[in-house]
Write a protein that holds these residues in place. Structure first.
Motif, PDB file in Angstrom:
ATOM      1  N   ILE A  32       0.806  -1.260   0.046  1.00  0.00           N
ATOM      2  CA  ILE A  32      -0.008  -0.107   0.069  1.00  0.00           C
ATOM      3  C   ILE A  32       0.955   1.376   0.029  1.00  0.00           C
ATOM      4  CG2 ILE A  32      -1.894   1.462   1.146  1.00  0.00           C
ATOM      5  CD1 ILE A  32      -2.606  -1.324   2.522  1.00  0.00           C
ATOM      6  N   ASP A  33       0.748   2.155  -1.073  1.00  0.00           N
ATOM      7  CA  ASP A  33       1.846   3.354  -1.215  1.00  0.00           C
ATOM      8  C   ASP A  33       1.252   4.197  -1.920  1.00  0.00           C
ATOM      9  OD1 ASP A  33       4.179   4.656  -0.333  1.00  0.00           O
ATOM     10  OD2 ASP A  33       4.952   2.628  -0.206  1.00  0.00           O
ATOM     11  N   TYR A  34       1.742   5.536  -1.880  1.00  0.00           N
ATOM     12  CA  TYR A  34       1.272   6.744  -2.664  1.00  0.00           C
ATOM     13  C   TYR A  34       2.142   6.610  -3.920  1.00  0.00           C
ATOM     14  CZ  TYR A  34       0.291  11.755  -2.940  1.00  0.00           C
ATOM     15  OH  TYR A  34      -0.013  12.860  -3.505  1.00  0.00           O
ATOM     16  N   GLY A  35       1.508   6.501  -4.949  1.00  0.00           N
ATOM     17  CA  GLY A  35       1.897   6.464  -6.251  1.00  0.00           C
ATOM     18  C   GLY A  35       0.830   6.117  -7.454  1.00  0.00           C
ATOM     19  N   GLU A  36       1.568   5.844  -8.727  1.00  0.00           N
ATOM     20  CA  GLU A  36       0.696   5.410  -9.767  1.00  0.00           C
ATOM     21  C   GLU A  36       1.415   4.453 -10.741  1.00  0.00           C
ATOM     22  OE1 GLU A  36       1.250   9.298 -11.180  1.00  0.00           O
ATOM     23  OE2 GLU A  36      -0.928  10.108 -10.108  1.00  0.00           O
TER      24      GLU A  36
ATOM     25  N   THR B  62      -7.343   0.991  -5.831  1.00  0.00           N
ATOM     26  CA  THR B  62      -7.054   2.246  -4.956  1.00  0.00           C
ATOM     27  C   THR B  62      -7.301   1.850  -3.828  1.00  0.00           C
ATOM     28  OG1 THR B  62      -9.354   2.921  -5.065  1.00  0.00           O
ATOM     29  CG2 THR B  62      -7.836   3.751  -7.015  1.00  0.00           C
ATOM     30  N   GLN B  63      -6.800   2.516  -2.720  1.00  0.00           N
ATOM     31  CA  GLN B  63      -7.162   2.154  -1.298  1.00  0.00           C
ATOM     32  C   GLN B  63      -8.595   2.268  -1.168  1.00  0.00           C
ATOM     33  OE1 GLN B  63      -4.460   3.657   1.918  1.00  0.00           O
ATOM     34  NE2 GLN B  63      -6.452   4.920   2.432  1.00  0.00           N
ATOM     35  N   ALA B  64      -9.232   3.417  -1.774  1.00  0.00           N
ATOM     36  CA  ALA B  64     -10.633   3.273  -1.427  1.00  0.00           C
ATOM     37  C   ALA B  64     -11.428   2.252  -1.727  1.00  0.00           C
ATOM     38  CB  ALA B  64     -11.473   4.377  -2.006  1.00  0.00           C
TER      39      ALA B  64
ATOM     40  N   LYS C  11      -5.413   8.507  -4.052  1.00  0.00           N
ATOM     41  CA  LYS C  11      -4.234   8.992  -4.041  1.00  0.00           C
ATOM     42  C   LYS C  11      -3.105   7.429  -3.899  1.00  0.00           C
ATOM     43  CE  LYS C  11      -4.514  13.550  -3.383  1.00  0.00           C
ATOM     44  NZ  LYS C  11      -4.099  14.632  -2.118  1.00  0.00           N
ATOM     45  N   TYR C  12      -3.617   6.561  -3.075  1.00  0.00           N
ATOM     46  CA  TYR C  12      -2.916   5.650  -2.551  1.00  0.00           C
ATOM     47  C   TYR C  12      -3.301   4.544  -3.189  1.00  0.00           C
ATOM     48  CZ  TYR C  12      -0.798   8.283   1.305  1.00  0.00           C
ATOM     49  OH  TYR C  12       0.137   9.032   2.067  1.00  0.00           O
ATOM     50  N   LYS C  13      -2.301   3.451  -3.533  1.00  0.00           N
ATOM     51  CA  LYS C  13      -2.843   2.198  -4.297  1.00  0.00           C
ATOM     52  C   LYS C  13      -2.432   1.083  -3.412  1.00  0.00           C
ATOM     53  CE  LYS C  13      -3.661   4.889  -8.008  1.00  0.00           C
ATOM     54  NZ  LYS C  13      -3.077   6.318  -7.440  1.00  0.00           N
ATOM     55  N   VAL C  14      -3.186   0.047  -3.735  1.00  0.00           N
ATOM     56  CA  VAL C  14      -2.870  -1.282  -3.286  1.00  0.00           C
ATOM     57  C   VAL C  14      -2.674  -2.331  -4.370  1.00  0.00           C
ATOM     58  CG1 VAL C  14      -3.707  -3.153  -1.782  1.00  0.00           C
ATOM     59  CG2 VAL C  14      -4.563  -0.637  -1.296  1.00  0.00           C
ATOM     60  N   LEU C  15      -1.385  -2.940  -4.335  1.00  0.00           N
ATOM     61  CA  LEU C  15      -0.883  -3.722  -5.169  1.00  0.00           C
ATOM     62  C   LEU C  15      -0.761  -5.375  -4.390  1.00  0.00           C
ATOM     63  CD1 LEU C  15       0.248  -5.051  -7.765  1.00  0.00           C
ATOM     64  CD2 LEU C  15       2.718  -4.074  -6.866  1.00  0.00           C
TER      65      LEU C  15
END
Length: 375
Positions: free
Chosen positions: A235-239, A300-302, A346-350
């Motif tokens: 989980i982090d800030y990025g794209e 996305t985190q959402a 803004k935050y993504k979950v991979l």
């Protein structure tokens, strides 16, 4: 510009002796110098009295949702003994909330081993004060004995030191010099940085500035070597590349955080402010695949939180309290707005897996409904 501190003087001395240093080495010193670096000095870094918030500081429901995803992973692994590794646990808030959730699953909790890889003695001291004996501490994942099953990180990779590059007639790397004041100078980029973009099939336009996080690739490699079967949740800030290298990002993504204020002056408050750069999730996917990590999905985190029942869990959390109803409603609305709207996009979950065939995870449900293609 702030140069009146010991870390700044140390960096200046190094430059005067050896010449300009790469921005990557400058950022590394600012954050991780073992004597004066941001994460190695005393003081609050996270929370109300710190420089920034992480998602788990807003509500324990965030950690509960990560715990819920770990529970599903445990079931997919056959309900066996579970070893979870958390990288960069900070003050231990996320770990505390995950353990609180998993404690409600007696069979899992009984056979749970929770390992934290944390190099900051300051953060480790703070975290140890609130975590129980389920937690063991390590300086590196290689030191953990036996098999591991799940690796997680929350807002970790955006703090890894990055190389800064600019595309002109060729790819140039940013170095830091000192001539009465800190300044940036450009030098031809080495092959390892050129190969990074070549592997990702990225051709930067002239005048474009961005970052290369080679430490994140080393991180992926060390995890893939240790993880024989299981999951990696990031989980982090990025794209992904298509957004990270779009025109509106042509000035780069490096940002500094000091007392909850954002700035882009990397030469201010040296050793006293956080420095971050956007994570390229396409790079994690690409190099992860080369190391045997399959992509379960990215969202996305959402969408991750909503898919796991975040709103319902948060509502139950407030139903069990006996405070002013209006105040609790305001708090709940604020948390939802922050985690699902402001930070949520803004935050993504991979989530990546190894030797797990083609698994379906509930945390990726909403994303998979709208995008079934492999990122």
């Amino acid at each position: 510009m702030e140069t009146n501190n010991q870390l700044a003087e140390s960096i200046i001395t190094k430059i005067e002796q050896d010449g300009p240093i790469s921005f990557r080495d400058y950022m590394d010193s600012c954050l991780y110098d073992h004597q004066f670096g941001y994460y190695f000095t005393a003081g609050n870094k996270i929370g109300v009295n710190g420089d920034f918030y992480t998602s788990c500081y807003l509500t324990p429901s965030f950690g509960a949702m990560v715990g819920k995803q770990l529970e599903e992973m445990w079931r997919l692994l056959g309900c066996k003994e579970l070893t979870v590794v958390e990288y960069g646990a900070g003050t231990g808030m996320l770990c505390k909330d995950i353990l609180a959730y998993l404690k409600n699953i007696p069979l899992l909790y009984k056979h749970l081993r929770y390992c934290i890889v944390e190099i900051s003695p300051t953060m480790r001291t703070i975290a140890q004060g609130q975590l129980n004996d389920k937690v063991a501490w390590y300086n590196a994942i290689d030191a953990i004995k036996g098999e591991i099953d799940c690796v997680i990180s929350n807002e970790l990779l955006d703090n890894f030191p990055v190389h800064s590059v600019v595309k002109e007639h060729e790819l140039l790397e940013v170095y830091v010099d000192y001539q009465g004041a800190f300044t940036k100078v450009l030098r031809p980029a080495p092959p390892k940085l050129k190969n990074y973009f070549k592997e990702l099939l990225i051709d930067l336009p002239k005048g474009y500035q961005t970052e290369v996080n080679l430490v994140a690739l080393q991180w992926i490699n060390e995890i893939s070597l240790k993880l024989k079967k299981g999951f990696l949740l990031t989980i982090d800030y990025g794209e992904q590349s298509r957004e990270l290298y779009s025109n509106y990002r042509r000035s780069g993504s490096v940002r500094c955080y000091n007392k909850h204020r954002v700035n882009d002056d990397v030469f201010a408050n040296i050793g006293e402010q956080d420095i971050t750069a956007h994570v390229n999730f396409s790079a994690l996917i690409h190099w992860g695949k080369k190391r045997g990590l399959d992509t379960c999905g990215i969202t996305t985190q959402a969408k991750f939180l909503l898919a796991l029942g975040f709103k319902e869990h948060l509502r139950r959390l407030y139903e069990n309290q006996t405070r002013d109803v209006i105040q609790m409603a305001r708090e709940e609305a604020y948390i939802c707005r922050s985690l699902l709207m402001e930070m949520g996009e803004k935050y993504k979950v991979l989530i990546q897996s190894k030797n797990m065939d083609h698994v379906f995870l509930n945390g990726l449900t909403l994303q998979q409904k709208t995008n079934n293609s492999t990122p």
